[in-house]
Write an enzyme that holds these catalytic residues in place. Structure first.
Site, PDB file in Angstrom:
ATOM      1  N   CYS A 175      -4.577  -3.275   4.175  1.00  0.00           N
ATOM      2  CA  CYS A 175      -4.108  -2.784   5.471  1.00  0.00           C
ATOM      3  C   CYS A 175      -5.158  -2.831   6.591  1.00  0.00           C
ATOM      4  O   CYS A 175      -5.541  -3.897   7.041  1.00  0.00           O
ATOM      5  CB  CYS A 175      -3.503  -1.395   5.303  1.00  0.00           C
ATOM      6  SG  CYS A 175      -2.383  -1.014   6.663  1.00  0.00           S
ATOM      7  N   LYS A 199     -10.216   0.481  -0.962  1.00  0.00           N
ATOM      8  CA  LYS A 199     -10.072   0.207   0.483  1.00  0.00           C
ATOM      9  C   LYS A 199     -11.280   0.742   1.261  1.00  0.00           C
ATOM     10  O   LYS A 199     -11.683   1.898   1.075  1.00  0.00           O
ATOM     11  CB  LYS A 199      -8.788   0.872   0.984  1.00  0.00           C
ATOM     12  CG  LYS A 199      -8.481   0.648   2.453  1.00  0.00           C
ATOM     13  CD  LYS A 199      -7.189   1.371   2.849  1.00  0.00           C
ATOM     14  CE  LYS A 199      -6.821   1.152   4.298  1.00  0.00           C
ATOM     15  NZ  LYS A 199      -5.601   1.879   4.676  1.00  0.00           N
ATOM     16  N   GLU A 246       0.851  -1.193   0.000  1.00  0.00           N
ATOM     17  CA  GLU A 246       0.000   0.000   0.000  1.00  0.00           C
ATOM     18  C   GLU A 246       0.895   1.254   0.000  1.00  0.00           C
ATOM     19  O   GLU A 246       1.950   1.266   0.659  1.00  0.00           O
ATOM     20  CB  GLU A 246      -0.853  -0.010   1.275  1.00  0.00           C
ATOM     21  CG  GLU A 246      -1.819   1.142   1.382  1.00  0.00           C
ATOM     22  CD  GLU A 246      -2.522   1.166   2.744  1.00  0.00           C
ATOM     23  OE1 GLU A 246      -1.922   0.728   3.742  1.00  0.00           O
ATOM     24  OE2 GLU A 246      -3.660   1.646   2.793  1.00  0.00           O
TER      25      GLU A 246
HETATM   26  N1  LIG Z   1      -2.392   1.980   6.456  1.00  0.00           N
HETATM   27  C1  LIG Z   1      -3.204   1.362   7.293  1.00  0.00           C
HETATM   28  O1  LIG Z   1      -4.381   1.168   7.000  1.00  0.00           O
HETATM   29  C2  LIG Z   1      -2.588   0.902   8.598  1.00  0.00           C
HETATM   30  C3  LIG Z   1      -3.638   0.464   9.569  1.00  0.00           C
HETATM   31  C4  LIG Z   1      -3.256  -0.597  10.533  1.00  0.00           C
HETATM   32  C5  LIG Z   1      -2.267  -0.185  11.575  1.00  0.00           C
HETATM   33  C6  LIG Z   1      -2.367  -0.999  12.780  1.00  0.00           C
HETATM   34  S1  LIG Z   1      -3.877  -0.594  13.555  1.00  0.00           S
HETATM   35  C7  LIG Z   1      -3.266  -0.378  15.152  1.00  0.00           C
HETATM   36  C8  LIG Z   1      -1.811  -0.210  15.040  1.00  0.00           C
HETATM   37  N2  LIG Z   1      -1.443   1.175  15.007  1.00  0.00           N
HETATM   38  C9  LIG Z   1      -0.565   1.418  14.065  1.00  0.00           C
HETATM   39  O2  LIG Z   1       0.005   2.502  13.890  1.00  0.00           O
HETATM   40  N3  LIG Z   1      -0.359   0.306  13.357  1.00  0.00           N
HETATM   41  C10 LIG Z   1      -1.243  -0.764  13.742  1.00  0.00           C
END
Ligand SMILES: NC(=O)CCCC[C@@H]1SC[C@@H]2NC(=O)N[C@@H]21
Length: 551
Positions: free
Chosen positions: A189, A157, A58
């Site tokens: 993600c 998404k 991504e």
């Molecule tokens: N780009 C995205 O959609 C990343 C989302 C997931 C990130 C996971 S969710 C909880 C945690 N916090 C973060 O910074 N990374 C993990």
């Protein structure tokens, strides 16, 4: 279908534009070409090793840190492949505005390989529809090109993670595509933490292979990339092809080709100057059937419970006494700091590339290292100054029970969840503390929330219980045996086991198994020191509940 296929995921060390202002389309194309040139090289290498499908991360083409306006020159209008046949490499009519699609399509065709990449889609609104003020919708989008260069799938998404530049699709898209080696589903993600479309693809559409472009920041102790993504493959008994960005400065790292029984290949390298990585593995097209787990509680002879636990918050630096405890009596609180992203940047510099495989120390490499260091500092300064790495406390009100005995059966409960641990430590040391933690509540960060039920055995950062739940990668403890289970009121319980190898996160699958909400260690003694064993339950139905267990 063919019974197996060869998969590749590329953890991409991003070329990150640092203009942080609106640029021309030609500047945007020059920026994206720097990443696409690397994609082309990795695709060529993968193809030379007979890879069938390659997945890129991504945000890997245009980078991070955009707002709704600055992303515009990087977007393209991507047609719906269920409505039209579109092979951008074959046609010569429309070249303006679809350059990225042409590049990816030709890359796929020239190498005879499926390519999955993430890019930005824009759709001018119909006159009669409700529309953003700028007259178009902008989507975070995965595209799939087949080995002839045809666009065969497009996925927008659903669950955006602090992405002001994009819109949420009005309906959830459940996107699959067929190949000679199986049916694939796509999620992006943050989608992985929610029911729709991730669980729907597996449960309703019978998907056994999940494509997963991601830009995932590690969030210890429960949500590092390799930890949670490998658990997804185990719980849902699917292959997960997870391609992450490689941007260690901001904790983006951790990619893998995960199967239900084992991790076929993974990459975890948090070194500031570490390189990207191409992972290749052969996987079975149809791993074992997905069956829902049954909850089989076993509760005899365990000491502990609510009153023995100490209640802590994942997250702050200093301990304080919580005089007004929530549901479990008054206990200490502590919290550590986690970086999260907030995209609102403005800057003028041109960009930096972070793929610095420096090799042996020579005069040249030392010079490179100094040069790269300066670049990283620049990127870091720009991002932090522009509010990108805002500090966020993780306020979940976890309750912890310290493991003080070398051998015991202990339990701890919160709300509906009781966690049980039957263990014997191999070496007891006063230098480190392990604890059993429980949480049953709505996890909330800055307007986003998801309901979790968690049982976790973890190594605390320091020897005081106030440090339990703070991120650490260091552990020395071994367990003679260990059984961890819980009474969850959801069937979706992700099994995570992380070990520590000299301060680096590692996965090991040979030394434990997961059945019926229960992690059990086998082949004791040979494993690396344990960082954490977690049963991470997701109560999807309660995501919109107002009940919170955060402080
Ligand atoms: N780009 C995205 O959609 C990343 C989302 C997931 C990130 C996971 S969710 C909880 C945690 N916090 C973060 O910074 N990374 C993990």
């Amino acid at each position: 279908y063919r019974p197996s296929y060869r998969a590749a995921v590329y953890e991409h060390a991003l070329f990150q534009p640092t203009h942080f202002r609106t640029v021309s389309r030609s500047q945007a194309l020059r920026d994206m070409k720097k990443n696409l040139d690397i994609y082309a090289e990795q695709t060529r290498i993968a193809s030379s090793q007979n890879v069938d499908i390659i997945v890129f991360p991504e945000d890997g083409i245009y980078g991070l840190n955009f707002n709704r306006d600055t992303i515009k020159p990087y977007l393209e209008d991507i047609p719906d492949p269920t409505e039209i046949t579109w092979n951008p490499c074959n046609q010569s009519e429309y070249t303006n505005g679809v350059e990225v699609q042409i590049t990816l399509s030709c890359m796929a065709r020239n190498n005879g390989i499926y390519i999955v990449a993430n890019m930005g889609d824009k759709k001018v609104c119909d006159a009669d529809s409700i529309c953003p003020d700028d007259g178009q919708r902008q989507y975070n989008t995965d595209v799939v090109f087949d080995p002839q260069g045809n666009l065969v799938a497009r996925y927008h998404k659903q669950h955006l993670y602090f992405e002001a530049q994009f819109d949420t699709p009005s309906t959830v898209e459940r996107v699959t595509f067929d190949t000679p080696f199986g049916k694939f589903g796509i999620i992006t993600c943050f989608d992985i933490l929610f029911k729709s479309p991730a669980v729907d693809l597996v449960e309703d559409l019978g998907v056994k292979n999940v494509i997963f472009p991601t830009a995932w920041m590690d969030s210890l102790p429960l949500l590092s990339a390799i930890q949670f993504h490998s658990a997804f493959a185990k719980l849902f008994k699917v292959n997960l092809l997870a391609a992450n960005l490689h941007f260690p400065l901001f904790n983006f790292h951790g990619s893998g080709i995960y199967s239900p029984r084992r991790t076929e290949a993974y990459y975890y390298n948090d070194g500031l100057f570490s390189p990207g990585k191409l992972l290749i593995a052969d996987v079975k097209s149809s791993p074992t059937h997905y069956r829902r787990h049954q909850v089989v509680p076993d509760t005899h002879g365990f000491r502990g419970g609510n009153s023995l636990g100490a209640s802590f918050v994942h997250g702050q630096d200093t301990a304080e006494v919580n005089t007004q405890s929530r549901r479990n009596g008054g206990h200490y609180n502590t919290a550590s700091r986690n970086g999260i992203i907030s995209h609102q940047l403005a800057d003028q510099a041109s960009g930096v590339h972070l793929n610095n495989d420096l090799g042996p120390l020579t005069h040249r490499s030392i010079r490179n290292r100094i040069h790269n260091h300066a670049h990283l500092h620049r990127v870091n300064r720009h991002m932090v100054e522009n509010g990108w790495a805002t500090i966020m406390a993780d306020n979940d009100n976890y309750q912890y029970l310290p493991l003080t005995e070398p051998k015991a059966k202990v339990k701890i409960c919160q709300n509906e969840v009781c966690c049980y641990l039957d263990y014997q430590k191999q070496n007891t040391s006063n230098d480190e503390l392990y604890a059993l933690g429980v949480f049953d509540g709505l996890h909330q960060i800055e307007g986003l929330s998801w309901y979790t039920q968690v049982c976790v055995l973890l190594k605390c950062e320091f020897t005081d219980i106030a440090s339990c739940g703070q991120p650490t990668k260091i552990a020395a403890g071994h367990f003679e045996y260990l059984k961890l289970w819980g009474t969850f009121t959801t069937e979706y319980v992700f099994p995570e086991v992380l070990v520590s190898d000299d301060g680096k996160l590692r996965l090991e699958h040979e030394h434990w198994k997961y059945l019926h909400n229960r992690i059990e260690f086998v082949n004791r003694g040979k494993e690396s020191p344990l960082l954490s064993a977690t049963l991470y339950g997701r109560h999807y139905d309660r995501d919109n509940s107002t009940v919170s267990n955060s402080v």
